[in-house]
Design a protein around this motif. Structure first.
Motif, PDB file in Angstrom:
ATOM      1  N   SER A 254       0.806  -1.738   0.328  1.00  0.00           N
ATOM      2  CA  SER A 254       0.130  -0.002   0.121  1.00  0.00           C
ATOM      3  C   SER A 254       1.086   1.244   0.247  1.00  0.00           C
ATOM      4  N   ASP A 255       2.614   0.884  -0.071  1.00  0.00           N
ATOM      5  CA  ASP A 255       3.207   2.408   0.047  1.00  0.00           C
ATOM      6  C   ASP A 255       3.772   2.714  -1.391  1.00  0.00           C
ATOM      7  N   ASP A 256       3.418   2.424  -2.704  1.00  0.00           N
ATOM      8  CA  ASP A 256       3.901   2.413  -3.878  1.00  0.00           C
ATOM      9  C   ASP A 256       4.503   3.650  -4.078  1.00  0.00           C
ATOM     10  N   PRO A 257       5.778   4.071  -4.044  1.00  0.00           N
ATOM     11  CA  PRO A 257       6.250   5.305  -4.025  1.00  0.00           C
ATOM     12  C   PRO A 257       5.853   5.834  -5.924  1.00  0.00           C
ATOM     13  N   HIS A 258       5.399   5.150  -6.796  1.00  0.00           N
ATOM     14  CA  HIS A 258       4.768   6.014  -7.666  1.00  0.00           C
ATOM     15  C   HIS A 258       3.563   6.621  -7.940  1.00  0.00           C
ATOM     16  N   GLU A 259       2.691   6.035  -6.273  1.00  0.00           N
ATOM     17  CA  GLU A 259       1.378   6.485  -6.232  1.00  0.00           C
ATOM     18  C   GLU A 259       1.501   7.804  -4.818  1.00  0.00           C
ATOM     19  N   THR A 260       1.906   7.927  -4.467  1.00  0.00           N
ATOM     20  CA  THR A 260       1.969   8.345  -2.889  1.00  0.00           C
ATOM     21  C   THR A 260       3.679   8.223  -2.238  1.00  0.00           C
ATOM     22  N   LEU A 261       3.493   9.498  -1.493  1.00  0.00           N
ATOM     23  CA  LEU A 261       5.172   9.717  -0.777  1.00  0.00           C
ATOM     24  C   LEU A 261       4.892   8.452   0.722  1.00  0.00           C
ATOM     25  N   PRO A 262       6.153   7.687   0.939  1.00  0.00           N
ATOM     26  CA  PRO A 262       5.736   6.488   1.817  1.00  0.00           C
ATOM     27  C   PRO A 262       6.223   7.572   3.282  1.00  0.00           C
ATOM     28  N   THR A 263       6.226   7.001   4.251  1.00  0.00           N
ATOM     29  CA  THR A 263       6.822   7.051   5.051  1.00  0.00           C
ATOM     30  C   THR A 263       7.873   6.191   5.841  1.00  0.00           C
ATOM     31  N   VAL A 264       8.739   6.193   6.434  1.00  0.00           N
ATOM     32  CA  VAL A 264       9.620   5.005   7.363  1.00  0.00           C
ATOM     33  C   VAL A 264       9.935   5.643   8.178  1.00  0.00           C
ATOM     34  N   ASN A 265       9.239   5.164   8.982  1.00  0.00           N
ATOM     35  CA  ASN A 265       9.831   5.397  10.980  1.00  0.00           C
ATOM     36  C   ASN A 265      10.448   4.704  11.589  1.00  0.00           C
ATOM     37  N   ARG A 266      11.737   3.777  10.787  1.00  0.00           N
ATOM     38  CA  ARG A 266      11.744   3.260  11.945  1.00  0.00           C
ATOM     39  C   ARG A 266      12.952   4.373  12.328  1.00  0.00           C
ATOM     40  N   LYS A 336       4.626  10.230  -8.715  1.00  0.00           N
ATOM     41  CA  LYS A 336       3.605  11.190  -7.345  1.00  0.00           C
ATOM     42  C   LYS A 336       4.466  12.010  -6.652  1.00  0.00           C
ATOM     43  N   GLY A 337       4.677  10.653  -5.593  1.00  0.00           N
ATOM     44  CA  GLY A 337       4.870  11.423  -3.871  1.00  0.00           C
ATOM     45  C   GLY A 337       5.499  12.891  -4.865  1.00  0.00           C
ATOM     46  N   ILE A 338       6.551  12.605  -5.207  1.00  0.00           N
ATOM     47  CA  ILE A 338       7.342  13.604  -5.861  1.00  0.00           C
ATOM     48  C   ILE A 338       6.314  15.232  -7.414  1.00  0.00           C
ATOM     49  N   SER A 339       5.876  14.652  -7.529  1.00  0.00           N
ATOM     50  CA  SER A 339       4.932  15.817  -8.467  1.00  0.00           C
ATOM     51  C   SER A 339       4.141  16.179  -8.114  1.00  0.00           C
ATOM     52  N   ASN A 340       3.297  15.691  -7.130  1.00  0.00           N
ATOM     53  CA  ASN A 340       2.067  16.070  -6.398  1.00  0.00           C
ATOM     54  C   ASN A 340       2.500  17.186  -5.731  1.00  0.00           C
ATOM     55  N   ARG A 341       3.314  17.900  -5.431  1.00  0.00           N
ATOM     56  CA  ARG A 341       4.313  18.700  -4.475  1.00  0.00           C
ATOM     57  C   ARG A 341       5.080  19.870  -5.459  1.00  0.00           C
ATOM     58  N   TRP A 342       6.271  19.127  -5.907  1.00  0.00           N
ATOM     59  CA  TRP A 342       6.778  19.850  -7.035  1.00  0.00           C
ATOM     60  C   TRP A 342       6.928  19.756  -8.387  1.00  0.00           C
ATOM     61  N   ASN A 343       7.254  20.669  -8.949  1.00  0.00           N
ATOM     62  CA  ASN A 343       7.103  20.550 -10.879  1.00  0.00           C
ATOM     63  C   ASN A 343       8.607  20.130 -10.789  1.00  0.00           C
ATOM     64  N   ILE A 344       8.967  20.045 -12.277  1.00  0.00           N
ATOM     65  CA  ILE A 344      10.006  18.681 -12.080  1.00  0.00           C
ATOM     66  C   ILE A 344      10.818  19.515 -12.326  1.00  0.00           C
ATOM     67  N   GLY A 345      10.988  20.622 -13.070  1.00  0.00           N
ATOM     68  CA  GLY A 345      11.679  21.872 -13.101  1.00  0.00           C
ATOM     69  C   GLY A 345      12.424  22.079 -11.647  1.00  0.00           C
ATOM     70  N   GLU A 346      11.035  22.167 -10.202  1.00  0.00           N
ATOM     71  CA  GLU A 346      11.860  22.282  -9.030  1.00  0.00           C
ATOM     72  C   GLU A 346      12.580  21.463  -8.076  1.00  0.00           C
ATOM     73  N   ALA A 347      11.843  20.246  -8.817  1.00  0.00           N
ATOM     74  CA  ALA A 347      12.141  19.564  -7.837  1.00  0.00           C
ATOM     75  C   ALA A 347      13.818  18.578  -8.033  1.00  0.00           C
ATOM     76  N   SER A 348      14.014  18.796 -10.185  1.00  0.00           N
ATOM     77  CA  SER A 348      15.275  18.994 -10.298  1.00  0.00           C
ATOM     78  C   SER A 348      16.634  19.365 -10.027  1.00  0.00           C
ATOM     79  N   VAL A 349      16.044  20.933  -9.199  1.00  0.00           N
ATOM     80  CA  VAL A 349      17.029  21.608  -8.547  1.00  0.00           C
ATOM     81  C   VAL A 349      17.335  21.645  -7.046  1.00  0.00           C
ATOM     82  N   LEU A 350      15.909  21.132  -6.554  1.00  0.00           N
ATOM     83  CA  LEU A 350      16.348  20.028  -5.456  1.00  0.00           C
ATOM     84  C   LEU A 350      16.817  18.850  -5.208  1.00  0.00           C
TER      85      LEU A 350
END
Length: 407
Positions: A254-266, A336-350
């Motif tokens: 249920s944590d597929d990074p293609h569809e969401t931004l998963p969290t690891v709490n280890r 989607k974990g990235i693209s839902n928050r940043w466009n690809i240009g800003e994500a690339s810079v980050l």
């Protein structure tokens, strides 16, 4: 008759005294004991000139730096971009990205129809690679995900292959070496120099997200089998890529990074013992040419940013703590974990600010243009510097040189 003795004249006394003084001056000044000995001249103390040794520069590094000096800013930015493309063969869109936007590499994807007819033969794919590099000022890094098992992107050409789990269950690490060697030879037949594999996530999620794509739930076994797989690839001329840093093994289906931004709490302690343990060993012993970061929030490392965009994770943990100085590539920035928050240009810079060298994801020339524009704006505002671009360029070009892509 005796000659008369000439008597000493008093008038001669001053002359005699002068002679004695003159003789005393010639014989040197007497020492403390009263001896009139000439002093032994002490030789002048002359220091040897301090010669600063010229630092020895690796000839490969020197060559790469000369290449970088001759590159325009557009060429530098382009080298940091790995693109995908839609369609079979050397499409006009891909040709534009190569010749006009100077991209550094491309990723073959079955889902993008890259191996549809007429590009469904070994000869066709090989000829395409040759043509791409004829058009490029700097040869491109052609890559593919070739893990075996469920992720076997070359099945069109070479049929089925064992998964990572199959290799580990053989009980013999040499099985992984042989599979890596075989894949490398097949990839080079196609003109492909980079494999985005092996997966070094340590499985613990239930039901596991990656399942048979992982070697084991034991970090030591993962390091052993992945290490031999890396050796099989790289000793036969193909780049290996460890993924997905810092770790997806604890995620469930249920944590597929293609569809969401998963969290690891280890906890940090668990991360060190489990997720990061294979990276420590593999970096030290097997020298992987690339490592792929991924879009997951690992709270013990950075509770705010996805790992692949986090300076704390990439520069802090991977570069500084683990000492990795090879090429770092992002996962697909269109997830989607990235693209839902940043466009690809800003994500690339980050991603570059965080410490990555290659950004993967744009699949049209318009998207590449937006990435280039974002980089230029970041350079103008000081968020990025040309020196930072050159740092990544040096790593990328040294890797291309190491794997015989630069001639």
């Amino acid at each position: 008759m005796h000659k008369p003795v000439r008597r000493f004249s008093v008038r001669m006394l001053p002359v005699l005294c002068c002679l004695l003084v003159l003789l005393a001056g010639c014989s040197g000044v007497g020492d403390a004991s009263g001896n009139n000995q000439a002093p032994t001249p002490s030789p002048e103390t002359t220091k040897a000139p301090q010669i600063t040794p010229t630092p020895t520069v690796d000839p490969n590094v020197a060559r790469v730096r000369e290449i970088i000096k001759g590159m325009s800013i557009d060429e530098k930015i382009g080298q940091l971009i790995i693109v995908e493309y839609i369609g079979a063969g050397y499409t006009p869109e891909l040709q534009y990205m190569v010749t006009k936007q100077h991209v550094g590499g491309y990723l073959y994807q079955e889902v993008n129809h890259n191996f549809d007819a007429p590009n469904n033969t070994i000869q066709a794919v090989s000829q395409m690679a040759e043509q791409v590099n004829k058009d490029a000022k700097i040869p491109l890094l052609s890559t593919i995900d070739e893990e075996g098992g469920l992720v076997n992107k070359l099945s069109t050409f070479y049929g089925a292959k064992p998964s990572a789990r199959d290799m580990a269950q053989s009980g013999d690490p040499e099985t992984a070496f042989q599979e890596g060697s075989k894949m490398a030879k097949e990839m080079l037949q196609l003109g492909i120099y980079g494999n985005l594999a092996p997966v070094v996530d340590v499985e613990s999620g239930s039901p596991p997200l990656l399942a048979s794509r992982t070697f084991s739930s034991d970090p030591a076994a993962v390091a052993t089998y992945a290490g031999r797989f890396v050796d099989g690839l790289q000793q036969n001329g193909v780049i290996a890529t460890l993924k997905h840093f810092p770790g997806l093994g604890s995620l469930t289906t249920s944590d597929d990074p293609h569809e969401t931004l998963p969290t690891v709490n280890r906890s940090l302690d668990d991360l060190q013992k489990i997720d990061l343990a294979p990276y420590k060993e593999l970096i030290a012993k097997h020298k992987p040419a690339m490592i792929m970061t991924t879009n997951v929030v690992t709270t013990a490392l950075d509770p705010e940013l996805p790992a692949e965009l986090s300076p704390k994770v990439v520069d802090g943990v991977l570069r500084k703590q683990l000492g990795y100085d090879g090429v770092v590539i992002t996962d697909g920035l269109y997830m989607k974990g990235i693209s839902n928050r940043w466009n690809i240009g800003e994500a690339s810079v980050l991603a570059i600010i965080a410490g990555n060298d290659l950004v993967e994801g744009p699949f049209t020339s318009d998207q590449v243009a937006s990435v280039i524009s974002a980089f230029k704006e970041a350079l103008q505002t000081g968020r990025l510097t040309e020196q930072r671009l050159d740092q990544s360029l040096e790593r990328i070009l040294l890797m291309k040189l190491r794997f015989n892509m630069l001639h």
